[in-house]
Design a protein around this motif. Structure first.
Motif, PDB file in Angstrom:
ATOM      1  N   ALA A 256       0.816  -1.216   0.000  1.00 38.91           N
ATOM      2  CA  ALA A 256       0.000   0.000   0.000  1.00 38.91           C
ATOM      3  C   ALA A 256       0.850   1.266   0.000  1.00 38.91           C
ATOM      4  CB  ALA A 256      -0.937  -0.004   1.208  1.00 38.91           C
ATOM      5  N   ILE A 257       1.972   1.263   0.740  1.00 36.28           N
ATOM      6  CA  ILE A 257       2.781   2.486   0.842  1.00 36.28           C
ATOM      7  C   ILE A 257       3.831   2.576  -0.260  1.00 36.28           C
ATOM      8  CG2 ILE A 257       2.479   2.541   3.336  1.00 36.28           C
ATOM      9  CD1 ILE A 257       5.393   1.588   3.579  1.00 36.28           C
ATOM     10  N   GLU A 258       4.031   1.483  -1.002  1.00 35.85           N
ATOM     11  CA  GLU A 258       5.046   1.515  -2.057  1.00 35.85           C
ATOM     12  C   GLU A 258       4.752   2.555  -3.131  1.00 35.85           C
ATOM     13  OE1 GLU A 258       7.335  -1.586  -5.096  1.00 35.85           O
ATOM     14  OE2 GLU A 258       5.636  -2.253  -3.875  1.00 35.85           O
ATOM     15  N   PRO A 259       3.481   2.664  -3.624  1.00 33.07           N
ATOM     16  CA  PRO A 259       3.209   3.717  -4.622  1.00 33.07           C
ATOM     17  C   PRO A 259       3.475   5.111  -4.085  1.00 33.07           C
ATOM     18  CG  PRO A 259       1.434   2.103  -4.592  1.00 33.07           C
ATOM     19  CD  PRO A 259       2.291   1.818  -3.409  1.00 33.07           C
ATOM     20  N   VAL A 260       3.126   5.351  -2.815  1.00 30.60           N
ATOM     21  CA  VAL A 260       3.345   6.671  -2.234  1.00 30.60           C
ATOM     22  C   VAL A 260       4.830   6.968  -2.109  1.00 30.60           C
ATOM     23  CG1 VAL A 260       2.843   8.141  -0.246  1.00 30.60           C
ATOM     24  CG2 VAL A 260       1.158   6.458  -0.998  1.00 30.60           C
ATOM     25  N   MET A 261       5.611   5.969  -1.727  1.00 29.72           N
ATOM     26  CA  MET A 261       7.055   6.160  -1.614  1.00 29.72           C
ATOM     27  C   MET A 261       7.669   6.469  -2.978  1.00 29.72           C
ATOM     28  SD  MET A 261       7.617   5.905   1.582  1.00 29.72           S
ATOM     29  CE  MET A 261       9.396   5.792   1.609  1.00 29.72           C
ATOM     30  N   GLU A 262       7.173   5.807  -4.008  1.00 23.92           N
ATOM     31  CA  GLU A 262       7.674   6.081  -5.348  1.00 23.92           C
ATOM     32  C   GLU A 262       7.292   7.488  -5.811  1.00 23.92           C
ATOM     33  OE1 GLU A 262       6.210   3.041  -7.838  1.00 23.92           O
ATOM     34  OE2 GLU A 262       7.511   1.465  -7.019  1.00 23.92           O
ATOM     35  N   LEU A 263       6.089   7.922  -5.432  1.00 25.48           N
ATOM     36  CA  LEU A 263       5.639   9.246  -5.852  1.00 25.48           C
ATOM     37  C   LEU A 263       6.453  10.358  -5.214  1.00 25.48           C
ATOM     38  CD1 LEU A 263       1.754   8.783  -5.757  1.00 25.48           C
ATOM     39  CD2 LEU A 263       3.257   8.734  -7.740  1.00 25.48           C
ATOM     40  N   GLN A 264       7.046  10.095  -4.054  1.00 26.32           N
ATOM     41  CA  GLN A 264       7.850  11.116  -3.399  1.00 26.32           C
ATOM     42  C   GLN A 264       9.084  11.479  -4.219  1.00 26.32           C
ATOM     43  OE1 GLN A 264       7.082  12.795  -0.719  1.00 26.32           O
ATOM     44  NE2 GLN A 264       5.222  11.670  -0.186  1.00 26.32           N
ATOM     45  N   GLN A 265       9.505  10.574  -5.102  1.00 23.32           N
ATOM     46  CA  GLN A 265      10.695  10.807  -5.911  1.00 23.32           C
ATOM     47  C   GLN A 265      10.372  11.363  -7.295  1.00 23.32           C
ATOM     48  OE1 GLN A 265      13.485  10.413  -4.262  1.00 23.32           O
ATOM     49  NE2 GLN A 265      12.400   9.498  -2.515  1.00 23.32           N
ATOM     50  N   GLN A 266       9.073  11.446  -7.646  1.00 22.57           N
ATOM     51  CA  GLN A 266       8.682  11.909  -8.972  1.00 22.57           C
ATOM     52  C   GLN A 266       8.291  13.386  -8.914  1.00 22.57           C
ATOM     53  OE1 GLN A 266       5.709   9.448 -10.800  1.00 22.57           O
ATOM     54  NE2 GLN A 266       6.733   7.528 -10.240  1.00 22.57           N
ATOM     55  N   GLU A 267       8.711  14.134  -9.914  1.00 16.80           N
ATOM     56  CA  GLU A 267       8.390  15.550  -9.979  1.00 16.80           C
ATOM     57  C   GLU A 267       7.105  15.794 -10.759  1.00 16.80           C
ATOM     58  OE1 GLU A 267       8.482  19.626  -9.494  1.00 16.80           O
ATOM     59  OE2 GLU A 267       9.540  18.014  -8.442  1.00 16.80           O
ATOM     60  N   TYR A 268       6.865  15.007 -11.798  1.00 16.02           N
ATOM     61  CA  TYR A 268       5.677  15.182 -12.626  1.00 16.02           C
ATOM     62  C   TYR A 268       4.742  14.003 -12.401  1.00 16.02           C
ATOM     63  CZ  TYR A 268       8.451  18.753 -14.906  1.00 16.02           C
ATOM     64  OH  TYR A 268       9.205  19.858 -15.149  1.00 16.02           O
ATOM     65  N   LEU A 269       3.483  14.318 -12.105  1.00 16.56           N
ATOM     66  CA  LEU A 269       2.507  13.302 -11.719  1.00 16.56           C
ATOM     67  C   LEU A 269       1.280  13.409 -12.609  1.00 16.56           C
ATOM     68  CD1 LEU A 269       2.634  13.979  -7.869  1.00 16.56           C
ATOM     69  CD2 LEU A 269       3.914  12.232  -9.098  1.00 16.56           C
ATOM     70  N   THR A 270       0.719  12.256 -12.921  1.00 17.95           N
ATOM     71  CA  THR A 270      -0.587  12.250 -13.574  1.00 17.95           C
ATOM     72  C   THR A 270      -1.659  12.581 -12.539  1.00 17.95           C
ATOM     73  OG1 THR A 270      -0.914   9.896 -13.158  1.00 17.95           O
ATOM     74  CG2 THR A 270       0.185  10.506 -15.220  1.00 17.95           C
ATOM     75  N   PHE A 271      -2.881  12.806 -13.014  1.00 16.38           N
ATOM     76  CA  PHE A 271      -3.958  13.149 -12.090  1.00 16.38           C
ATOM     77  C   PHE A 271      -4.240  11.996 -11.121  1.00 16.38           C
ATOM     78  CE2 PHE A 271      -6.324  16.770 -14.453  1.00 16.38           C
ATOM     79  CZ  PHE A 271      -5.119  17.455 -14.546  1.00 16.38           C
TER      80      PHE A 271
END
Length: 315
Positions: free
Chosen positions: A46-61
């Protein structure tokens, strides 16, 4: 004597071999161990996607919704309102920068609503220009409001909690919440529940069914009739009551037994006229007419005068 203990997994009673034994058998211990590992795996998944998003600058909706902890539709709403910048790369691809999300939170800090103060209303440039021409209808932005607690409103006006919530939302009554209790603007509450009339001075009240039976009004039309004629009403524990004295004054039921008035049926019997003829005479000869419920009352002196004129003219 050893004390029995309840198994932490299956709930059976057993006699433990040691003070740290939690399970009645090795099977229960293995199942508990597997379930613990399963919960850990699910948590990491569950927290893996959130952890990955912390490293991304551009995000989809969709990813921005995961990062914000909201729905994708709410992200679209933020973008549409201009609160969150977004860049459209194609007809099916739009991206949001993580730094813009952080700026959105920094530019809109949380402000607690405190009683006895009214938040300033945002006024556009066009509205400010028109308000200079007519300043009578503009409320002062620093107006101090007095507040009722929710319990005081329910006790004073005898309304249910659900009705209070619905009325406050429908009429946009200013409110605030402190220590788990809701407080409502006293001025707006009194305006909505109609305390401009002294309800304590009204003694006799009628429910809608009694109004319909007493005054010959359709039951479904009682509420609209009372609202149209501004008849005082009150609501107690989900039931509505209307002022009998105001209905009597408006409907004038005492005129039905007054000898100074004729009903249309009485004029028909006395002079042998049809309803169409009577309606024409009343309109042309300006006969005074009073309506009591569904019954039209004609002033007796006017009717006799008009009939004497018709008789003299040979009708």
């Amino acid at each position: 004597m050893s004390k029995s203990r309840k198994c932490a997994l299956c709930g059976k009673m057993f006699v433990p071999n040691s003070g740290t034994q939690k399970y009645c058998s090795e099977e229960c211990a293995e199942q508990a161990k597997e379930s613990k590992k399963k919960r850990q795996r699910e948590f990491l998944r569950a927290i893996e996607p959130v952890m990955e998003l912390q490293q991304q600058e551009y995000l989809t909706f969709s990813k921005a919704a995961i990062l914000l902890g909201c729905t994708r539709q709410y992200v679209y709403k933020l973008v549409e309102q201009g609160k969150l910048p977004a860049s459209r790369l194609s007809s099916r691809m739009a991206l949001v920068r993580r730094s813009d999300i952080e700026k959105m939170f920094d530019s809109n800090p949380y402000n607690q609503v405190i009683p006895c103060s009214k938040p300033k209303k945002v006024v556009s440039k066009k509205q400010r220009t028109s308000s200079r021409k007519d300043t009578k209808n503009v409320l002062p932005t620093d107006e101090v409001l007095e507040y009722y607690s929710g319990e005081e409103v329910m006790q004073t006006y005898k309304v249910k909690q659900s009705w209070l919530y619905a009325s406050a939302k429908r009429h946009q009554i200013p409110m605030c919440r402190i220590a788990g209790r809701n407080y409502y603007s006293k001025k707006h509450i009194e305006a909505v529940f109609g305390t401009c009339i002294d309800l304590d001075a009204i003694v006799d009240w009628l429910n809608p069914q009694e109004v319909a039976d007493r005054y010959g009004i359709n039951l479904t039309a009682v509420r609209s009739y009372a609202h149209r004629h501004k008849i005082p009403s009150k609501r107690e524990y989900g039931h509505t009551y209307y002022s009998q004295s105001h209905f009597d004054e408006l409907r004038r039921t005492d005129l039905l037994s007054d000898e100074n008035y004729y009903t249309v049926e009485q004029v028909q019997e006395l002079y042998g006229l049809t309803k169409a003829n009577i309606c024409h005479i009343v309109k042309v000869k300006h006969v005074a007419k009073t309506k009591v419920g569904r019954i039209n009352l004609l002033l007796r002196s006017d009717v006799e005068r008009v009939m004497a004129e018709r008789k003299a003219a040979g009708f």
